[in-house]
Design an enzyme around this catalytic site. Structure first.
Site, PDB file in Angstrom:
ATOM      1  CB  THR A 386       9.632  51.031  24.193  1.00  0.00           C
ATOM      2  OG1 THR A 386       9.643  51.077  25.604  1.00  0.00           O
ATOM      3  CG2 THR A 386       8.628  51.952  23.634  1.00  0.00           C
ATOM      4  CB  THR A 404       6.332  50.922  26.070  1.00  0.00           C
ATOM      5  OG1 THR A 404       7.250  50.088  26.761  1.00  0.00           O
ATOM      6  CG2 THR A 404       5.676  51.862  27.073  1.00  0.00           C
ATOM      7  CG  ASN A 406       8.823  49.251  31.693  1.00  0.00           C
ATOM      8  OD1 ASN A 406       9.561  50.018  31.080  1.00  0.00           O
ATOM      9  ND2 ASN A 406       8.978  49.001  32.970  1.00  0.00           N
ATOM     10  N   GLY A 479      14.225  53.047  26.361  1.00  0.00           N
ATOM     11  CA  GLY A 479      14.176  53.642  27.703  1.00  0.00           C
ATOM     12  C   GLY A 479      14.837  55.013  27.680  1.00  0.00           C
TER      13      GLY A 479
END
Ligand code: GLY
Length: 577
Positions: A386, A404, A406, A479
């Site tokens: 991100t 983000t 991902n 994450g």
């Protein structure tokens, strides 16, 4: 080292209670009418400052401040710039969270992606009910409805001082005239190219990018120009929306209606008192704010156990892992989109509850994972790539923004004719909830896929204030490592009294309940070999992770901002007079 500054959390601030009550009741705050931009304020800091993911974004911020823009103008301009010059994670094809402190008031903007209207709970399962590997990670079906453009539009309209076109201008220039490509970007492109090979059109768009050479993105420049001309509608309606919807036809689920109906949401932030500071952080659909508050509170509750325990000693790592075990157990069980699921924010951040959890910590040996484990969610690996930026202006306003797509370069799909890299955020849902996991425990439905729902996130853009003045702006990618990384940096600064540069550069480690008793190390700084041996003898296993965050932080010492970019990334921090 004595931790004499640690205090147990007292009660939550009233605003947090109100926020929690709203979330518990499952209410959604409607987007308020756009307030007037802050008027001439007295200068309270010696300068503005930014900590951002690359040098182009830092230059963008400097231009915006020079034109009289405030922290929100700078943040929005940075977000659009990074979508061009940091395409692996900066984006307009993804989503994120913005925590703001404007005119001494906290705000939180949720512009997380939403599942398309035709998404279904089992869309990533085969006819035997097994998860189809990679389907939520690559290609068009992995894409959630992007939220970044509406988020930036909402924030800038509500709080910005400059004209919308002014904040888009730097990004349009980088896209049209190009920018010089960094080695790190090429490394990430090469990795992504292998991952997406044969699955997406990634190479068509990024294959020609070369280190040290200028890279131009004319389609993206046109898309940004439409956004500059028409605001949020320049993305969610008209030509851009048509191009995105057309690129989905026959491949993915997003339609023109999905785009037209996307809306960012103003929510109440999670607010807690800690160590003399007010912590303003991300509410659900982020798990990060609750996780961060639980980590900080539990450590403070265990003051006696931490007393005199050196940083990164075996006992320190064991105690932190014990705390993290409990935080991740709650994350798996209780957290999801508050518009769909009554997230018990008040209970999860309640002092007595957290004290009870802290008292379950075994100071001698790892607690049996099965006895702590309540759900499934943490068994799913979460992408770490991100990006975050922190901004303060000389008027004392602050923005902490994490957004983000991902994984690096998201789904690997570039919507034809737009230059927009689309996210793979659908992977942040639980593809298969309600099924017994390896411990025989049934997981929660909180994060199951549903139309228009937002997937659970770990993004934790955070601001600390003291006496109603900004004291710290902090966040990171990573994450599920996001809030454990922020926790470690805050602990280094406020408990161990480390200078910000040392606190950000210090070793970070991570535990998240599953896999059982596994502690992740990072290549940047490894733990002492003797410490590792001692912990292995206690029953821990060590695993190396490629990435452990890219903290972008600004500490304000009374009136002087000190920005700091993580030495792990290519970030730039800058004080701007
Ligand atoms: N996709 C990473 C996060 O939302 O935390």
């Amino acid at each position: 080292m004595p931790l004499n500054q640690q205090h147990r959390f007292r009660s939550l601030a009233l605003t947090a209670m109100a926020a929690a009550a709203l979330s518990v009741a499952g209410f959604v705050e409607s987007t308020p009418a756009h307030a007037k931009a802050p008027q001439a304020q007295p200068q309270v800091l010696t300068a503005s400052a930014v900590a951002v993911a690359d040098k182009y974004a830092a230059d963008t911020a400097a231009q915006i401040f020079k034109q009289g823009g405030n922290a929100v103008d700078a943040a929005v301009a940075i977000a659009f710039s990074l979508a061009v010059t940091y395409p692996e994670a900066g984006n307009i094809g993804g989503g994120g969270f913005m925590t703001l402190y404007v005119d001494h008031r906290p705000y939180f903007l949720d512009y997380r992606e939403r599942a398309p209207m035709s998404a279904t709970r089992n869309m990533y399962l085969d006819d035997k009910g097994e998860v189809i590997k990679g389907m939520s990670l690559y290609g068009h079906r992995a894409v959630g409805v992007p939220g970044t453009v509406d988020g930036m539009w909402e924030a800038q309209k509500r709080f910005g001082k400059l004209k919308w076109k002014q904040v888009l201008a730097p990004a349009i220039k980088y896209a049209a005239d190009g920018f010089v490509v960094d080695d790190q970007l090429i490394e990430r492109r090469d990795r992504a190219s292998k991952e997406f090979a044969g699955k997406t059109n990634f190479d068509l768009y990024f294959g020609s990018m070369k280190s040290g050479q200028v890279f131009k993105q004319p389609d993206l420049a046109d898309t940004l120009q439409r956004i500059a001309d028409k605001g949020s509608k320049g993305f969610y309606e008209g030509k851009t929306a048509e191009l995105i919807a057309t690129s989905m036809t026959g491949h993915g689920l997003i339609t023109a209606r999905d785009l037209k109906e996307y809306k960012a949401v103003w929510r109440q932030p999670v607010v807690a008192s800690w160590n003399g500071y007010r912590v303003i952080t991300a509410p659900p659909p982020s798990s990060g704010g609750i996780g961060l508050v639980q980590l900080l509170k539990m450590k403070a509750d265990l003051k006696d156990k931490f007393e005199g325990v050196p940083l990164d000693s075996a006992q320190y790592i064991h105690l932190v892992a014990e705390i993290e075990k409990r935080v991740f157990a709650d994350r798996a069980q209780y957290l999801g989109d508050p518009d769909f699921y009554k997230v018990p924010v008040a209970q999860l951040t309640d002092d007595d509850y957290i004290l009870k959890r802290a008292q379950e910590v075994n100071p001698e040996a790892p607690s049996d994972t099965k006895s702590v484990q309540p759900g499934l969610g943490t068994s799913m690996p979460e992408k770490a790539e991100t990006t975050h930026f922190s901004v303060v202006d000389k008027w004392g306003n602050a923005v902490s923004n994490t957004y983000t797509i991902n994984g690096y370069f998201g789904s690997g799909v570039v919507a034809e004719g737009t230059g927009v890299v689309l996210n793979d955020e659908m992977d942040d849902f639980s593809a298969k909830p309600g099924v017994a996991n390896m411990f025989g425990v049934v997981g929660s439905d909180a994060n199951a896929i549903a139309p228009r729902k937002r997937p659970l996130s770990s993004m934790t853009p955070t601001i600390l204030t003291k006496d109603d003045k900004v004291a710290m702006v902090i966040g990171t990618p990573g994450g599920s490592r996001i809030f454990t990384s922020i926790f470690q940096v805050l602990s280094n600064v406020y408990d161990f009294k480390m200078p910000l540069a040392d606190a950000v550069g210090a070793t970070r480690f991570h535990h998240q309940l599953l896999p059982p008793n596994t502690i992740y190390q990072e290549p940047y700084h490894q733990l002492d070999a003797e410490v590792v041996k001692e912990l292995e003898a206690k029953g821990y296993t060590f695993s190396m992770q490629g990435f452990n965050g890219d903290i972008q932080a600004i500490r304000i010492d009374d009136t002087t901002p000190e920005p700091m970019s993580d030495p792990r990334g290519r970030g730039v921090s800058q004080v701007i007079p």
